[in-house]
Enzyme design. Structure first.
Site, PDB file in Angstrom:
ATOM      1  N   ARG A  62       0.820  -1.221   0.000  1.00  0.00           N
ATOM      2  CA  ARG A  62       0.000   0.000   0.000  1.00  0.00           C
ATOM      3  C   ARG A  62       0.854   1.271   0.000  1.00  0.00           C
ATOM      4  NH1 ARG A  62      -3.449   3.214   3.910  1.00  0.00           N
ATOM      5  NH2 ARG A  62      -5.386   3.699   2.808  1.00  0.00           N
ATOM      6  N   ILE A  88      -7.344   7.560  -1.101  1.00  0.00           N
ATOM      7  CA  ILE A  88      -7.259   6.100  -1.117  1.00  0.00           C
ATOM      8  C   ILE A  88      -8.040   5.622   0.106  1.00  0.00           C
ATOM      9  CG2 ILE A  88      -5.041   6.184   0.105  1.00  0.00           C
ATOM     10  CD1 ILE A  88      -4.253   3.593  -1.250  1.00  0.00           C
ATOM     11  N   SER A  89      -8.934   4.671  -0.083  1.00  0.00           N
ATOM     12  CA  SER A  89      -9.807   4.223   1.006  1.00  0.00           C
ATOM     13  C   SER A  89      -9.012   3.560   2.116  1.00  0.00           C
ATOM     14  CB  SER A  89     -10.858   3.238   0.481  1.00  0.00           C
ATOM     15  OG  SER A  89     -11.705   3.852  -0.462  1.00  0.00           O
ATOM     16  N   GLN A  90      -9.585   3.581   3.323  1.00  0.00           N
ATOM     17  CA  GLN A  90      -8.927   2.910   4.438  1.00  0.00           C
ATOM     18  C   GLN A  90      -8.872   1.411   4.171  1.00  0.00           C
ATOM     19  OE1 GLN A  90     -12.498   3.897   7.138  1.00  0.00           O
ATOM     20  NE2 GLN A  90     -11.507   2.222   8.216  1.00  0.00           N
ATOM     21  N   PHE A 231     -17.636   8.532   1.111  1.00  0.00           N
ATOM     22  CA  PHE A 231     -16.774   8.464  -0.065  1.00  0.00           C
ATOM     23  C   PHE A 231     -16.812   9.798  -0.794  1.00  0.00           C
ATOM     24  CE2 PHE A 231     -16.897   3.969   0.633  1.00  0.00           C
ATOM     25  CZ  PHE A 231     -15.828   3.406  -0.063  1.00  0.00           C
TER      26      PHE A 231
END
EC number: 2.1.1.77
Length: 239
Positions: A62, A88-90, A231
């Site tokens: 990541r 960037i999503s968790q 989001f």
């Protein structure tokens, strides 16, 4: 230049090179340990059971998909900015959505919202055929670069309007959206195979949204609300 001076310079160069390699190896080991801790303590303990998802999350670096100045935070369970008002999503949300897709190795999947490419890399590591669309040109190029540098060269990336999907490659076994439309886009439902699934956040801009699982039936769709989420909005054009 005297021979002894050249010899000293060469030895210094070799020393510095070996030192740099040792530091890179140490960094790689540290990131690997942080990645394993992320999966074991942030993801698996919160209920993610798919071995394919957990394995992919342990393998995909990541820190290679976030800005270099944020690499030290790459394995914390939080979204991170990647530029152009996108994130960037968790990690937990990435894992949760990947598991909720109910896909199997070899399935063909469409992703809307490539971002920096991390979610696409996870799906590719799970053995899926990945087609992904990013509306921001700079992010599409960033994703291509990140995916190439991390070895996921089989991922198909294009810059375009996610609301239109990728009709020439349809139908898809599954579709995943990493940005929130106000309603479920019918064009994407049309590009989903009967029996296929779509995971997407739906709701108002910059407010609490619902993460929804859509299953396409012979006639119509079945919806299930999974989680409250936040989001970035799904947009139709980028200027």
């Amino acid at each position: 230049m005297p021979a002894f001076s050249a010899g000293i310079l060469f030895q210094t160069f070799i020393f510095l090179l070996l030192f740099a390699l040792m530091m890179m190896e140490a960094d790689a080991q540290q990131y690997e340990e942080e990645r394993a801790d992320m999966v074991d303590n942030q993801i698996a303990q919160r209920g993610i059971k798919s071995r394919h998802v957990l394995s992919a999350m342990k393998k995909v670096p990541r820190h290679m998909f976030v800005p270099s100045n944020l690499a030290s935070m790459a394995y914390s369970d939080r979204p991170l900015p990647i530029g152009y008002d996108q994130t960037i999503s968790q990690p937990f949300i990435v894992a949760f959505m990947s598991e909720a897709l109910d896909v199997k190795e070899g399935d063909k999947i469409l992703e809307i919202g490539t971002g920096s490419g991390y979610q696409a890399a996870i799906l590719a590591e799970m053995g899926l055929e990945v087609w992904t669309i990013e509306i921001v040109p700079e992010l599409a190029e960033m994703a291509k670069k990140n995916l190439k540098e991390t070895g996921y060269i089989e991922v198909n990336v294009k810059c375009g309007n996610g609301f239109k999907g990728w009709p020439r490659q349809a139908p898809f076994d599954a579709i995943i959206l990493t940005a929130a439309p106000k309603d479920i886009p019918q064009t994407l439902v049309d590009q989903l195979k009967t029996g296929g699934t779509m995971i997407l956040p739906v709701g108002p801009v910059y407010s609490v949204q619902k993460l929804i699982k859509v299953t396409k039936k012979e006639k119509g769709i079945k919806q299930k609300t999974l989680l409250p989420v936040r989001f970035v909005p799904m947009i139709k054009s980028y200027l």
